[in-house]
Design an enzyme around this catalytic site. Structure first.
Site, PDB file in Angstrom:
ATOM      1  N   SER A   1      -9.767   1.743   2.841  1.00  0.00           N
ATOM      2  CA  SER A   1      -8.866   2.501   1.996  1.00  0.00           C
ATOM      3  C   SER A   1      -7.827   1.655   1.260  1.00  0.00           C
ATOM      4  CB  SER A   1      -8.143   3.531   2.853  1.00  0.00           C
ATOM      5  OG  SER A   1      -7.296   2.877   3.784  1.00  0.00           O
TER       6      SER A   1
ATOM      7  N   LYS B   1       0.854  -1.191   0.000  1.00  0.00           N
ATOM      8  CA  LYS B   1       0.000   0.000   0.000  1.00  0.00           C
ATOM      9  C   LYS B   1       0.893   1.245   0.000  1.00  0.00           C
ATOM     10  CE  LYS B   1      -3.936   1.890   2.649  1.00  0.00           C
ATOM     11  NZ  LYS B   1      -4.844   1.649   3.783  1.00  0.00           N
TER      12      LYS B   1
ATOM     13  N   SER C   1     -10.062  -0.776   6.976  1.00  0.00           N
ATOM     14  CA  SER C   1      -9.430  -0.549   5.673  1.00  0.00           C
ATOM     15  C   SER C   1      -8.714  -1.745   5.045  1.00  0.00           C
ATOM     16  CB  SER C   1      -8.438   0.608   5.767  1.00  0.00           C
ATOM     17  OG  SER C   1      -9.131   1.822   5.692  1.00  0.00           O
TER      18      SER C   1
END
Lengths: 96, 471
Positions: free
Chosen positions: B152, B77, B176
């Protein structure tokens, strides 16, 4: 509670955010609806004596010693400076 | 291209069925073919990945033993630092930022031999539930390109689902990892607070953030978790995990919190989860309805505590030391702050900074922030009580399947509500696993297993048994 434009200005100033007129209007509306929702927690009666987040997870501290991160990391950090003079970070005057 | 597991790849490399360079080329070619549309990745480290694959091939040629993750393609990420590589957290503020050092979780993956293929798209500073808040465009759900991948960590979930990598790293502050894992039909683990070092993870809400793995199979998720977990002197909250005996389904006590099977849950998802529960019952598990009475206040408390921490964590983006700086267009210091932040942050980041500043500001602190902390304490106590009665809890991961792109964009509160089943776990610092549990309307459903602190090994063993009975 009622959110006023003055409160939004005050918060933006505290947060060091320049907001456009359109943004101010939008956040006034958003904050009003979000706060109406989060205020539901005020319905919950909490005993005053309730101990607040007494952490059961104990921090593992390391020795408080200065360690050298190495030249390459230092160089990369300096490369990220928006402005510099020699080896120093340069910013606008703090006192005027 | 067929979805490969870590074990299969390891064997294929050892048995010389495929070279590591060819393997990596296959993944790169998948990315090239499909990421134009899915847009899961912000950058692909092509040359570097191929060079690392070459080293693995040389190792095999020399007959050296392979490490657990040697040659395994992984995506990280964009809020995890990887020295010498761009790292933007999906924000314009950090468009040109190069990480000076490497996050511990990424470092551990590298040490175990993993090849980092690229960095994945995300909601700006991990704030969002759909990956629509990225400054670099919207990621699409590989199951249905008109739908969001969740967020996210939407890019990390979509990358695994689209077979761009074997596993990925995400971060979970309020759901997330688990919510995008559920939306994209992959496995995702939100570890116990402290199970994985946060060093090098860009802070969003420091008391809630955790780094965790996502993969197509439970075994691979476990393998990645075991590579990244453990104490790190650079994160004082990190700890070693105790080893736990694995339990069999016979006699396992599973709690179903009634607050999670209530209004707002898609009836088809409810049916889907209850079918699995029925199978678990037949396999010998004891199912018990339990109550988490403070659960209904969790999301409200979360949207006070998290923005408060966001407002202070994002104060570092001031145009002074790194990131976007409008120093040349500003007359004085204050204007450098105000203008750099105004230009650099997207609308959700600004919204949360304002909300957080509100809950911390004089006059409102007691009624909002402090009250929210008290609610957090009640939520922790609810879980503690429940875990005296049952071994783990099973819930849906999300109340609905992946929603359409744009559907919740103009209504922040509706967007926040998609985290309703995941935030309590963060507020209580617990571990939770999201497993794919079939489809509803052709979209994946996630089943969430929640356990007491530091019981990840146990959650994996429960998950494996659910995987078996679902087959």
């Amino acid at each position: 509670m009622t959110i006023t434009q003055n409160l939004i200005d005050h918060l933006a100033n505290l947060a060091k955010l320049q907001l456009t007129a359109e943004e101010k209007e939008r956040y006034l509306k958003d904050l009003s609806s979000i706060l109406a929702y989060v205020e539901t927690i005020q319905k919950l009666t909490v005993k005053q004596e309730l101990k607040l987040t007494e952490e059961k997870t104990v921090n593992n501290w390391r020795q408080d010693m200065v360690s050298n991160c190495g030249e390459q990391i230092k160089e990369r950090i300096k490369e990220s400076f928006p402005d510099k003079k020699d080896n120093l970070l340069k910013v606008k005057g703090v006192f005027e | 291209m067929e979805k490969l597991t870590i074990k299969q790849i390891h064997q294929d490399l050892v048995n010389k069925k495929i070279s590591c360079q060819d393997l990596i080329k296959q993944y790169l070619s998948e990315i090239e073919k499909f990421d134009g549309e899915i847009r899961a990745l912000l950058e692909v480290f092509k040359e570097e990945a191929l060079a690392e694959a070459k080293l693995v091939d040389e190792k095999i040629k020399k007959g050296e033993a392979l490490k657990s993750l040697d040659g395994i393609p992984v995506i990280i990420k964009d809020n995890l630092l990887y020295a010498g590589h761009h790292c933007s957290a999906g924000s314009k503020v950090l468009e040109n930022y190069v990480a000076p050092y490497t996050a511990t979780a990424v470092q551990k993956l590298k040490e175990a031999g993993a090849i980092i293929l690229g960095r994945s798209n995300m909601d700006e500073f991990a704030m969002g539930s759909s990956t629509e808040n990225s400054a670099y465009g919207v990621t699409k759900n590989p199951y249905d390109l008109e739908r969001v991948p969740g967020g996210s960590s939407g890019g990390s979930a979509a990358a695994v689902a689209a077979n761009f990598c074997v596993a990925s790293l995400g971060s979970d502050t309020g759901g997330s990892i688990r919510q995008p894992a559920a939306f994209c039909g992959v496995v995702g683990l939100k570890p116990t607070y402290g199970a994985v070092s946060r060093y090098g993870l860009m802070a969003m809400s420091s008391s809630l953030d955790q780094v965790g793995p996502m993969a197509n199979t439970l075994a691979d998720t476990r393998e990645i978790f075991e590579a990244i977990m453990g104490q790190d002197e650079k994160d004082a909250t990190s700890k070693e995990l105790p080893t736990l005996r694995e339990k069999t389904l016979k006699g396992l006590k599973i709690g179903l919190p009634k607050e999670y099977f209530a209004k707002g849950l898609d009836p088809q998802i409810e049916k889907n989860i209850l079918q699995t529960i029925e199978k678990l019952k037949q396999a010998g598990a004891k199912i018990k309805s339990v109550s988490l009475p403070s659960a209904e206040y969790a999301l409200a408390a979360y949207y006070l505590i998290m923005p408060a921490e966001v407002s202070s964590n994002l104060a570092r983006f001031d145009g002074m030391r790194y990131g976007l700086s409008l120093k040349d267009q500003a007359a004085n210091l204050i204007d450098v702050y105000k203008n750099s932040r105004a230009q650099g942050f997207g609308s959700e980041a600004k919204r949360r900074i304002i909300l957080g500043t509100f809950s911390l500001s004089s006059g409102y602190f007691d009624a909002y922030y402090k009250k929210a902390l008290q609610v957090q304490e009640l939520i922790k106590q609810d879980f503690e009580k429940v875990f005296q009665e049952v071994d783990c809890l099973i819930t849906p991961t999300t109340p609905t399947v992946a929603f359409k792109i744009g559907e919740k964009n103009n209504d922040p509160l509706q967007m926040y509500l998609s985290d309703i089943y995941t935030v309590s776990v963060n507020l209580a610092g617990l571990p939770a696993l999201s497993l794919p549990n079939g489809l509803v309307d052709k979209m994946p459903v996630g089943l969430q297993i929640i356990g007491p602190h530091f019981t990840e090994h146990f959650l994996f063993s429960v998950g494996e048994q659910i995987e078996k009975i679902n087959k």
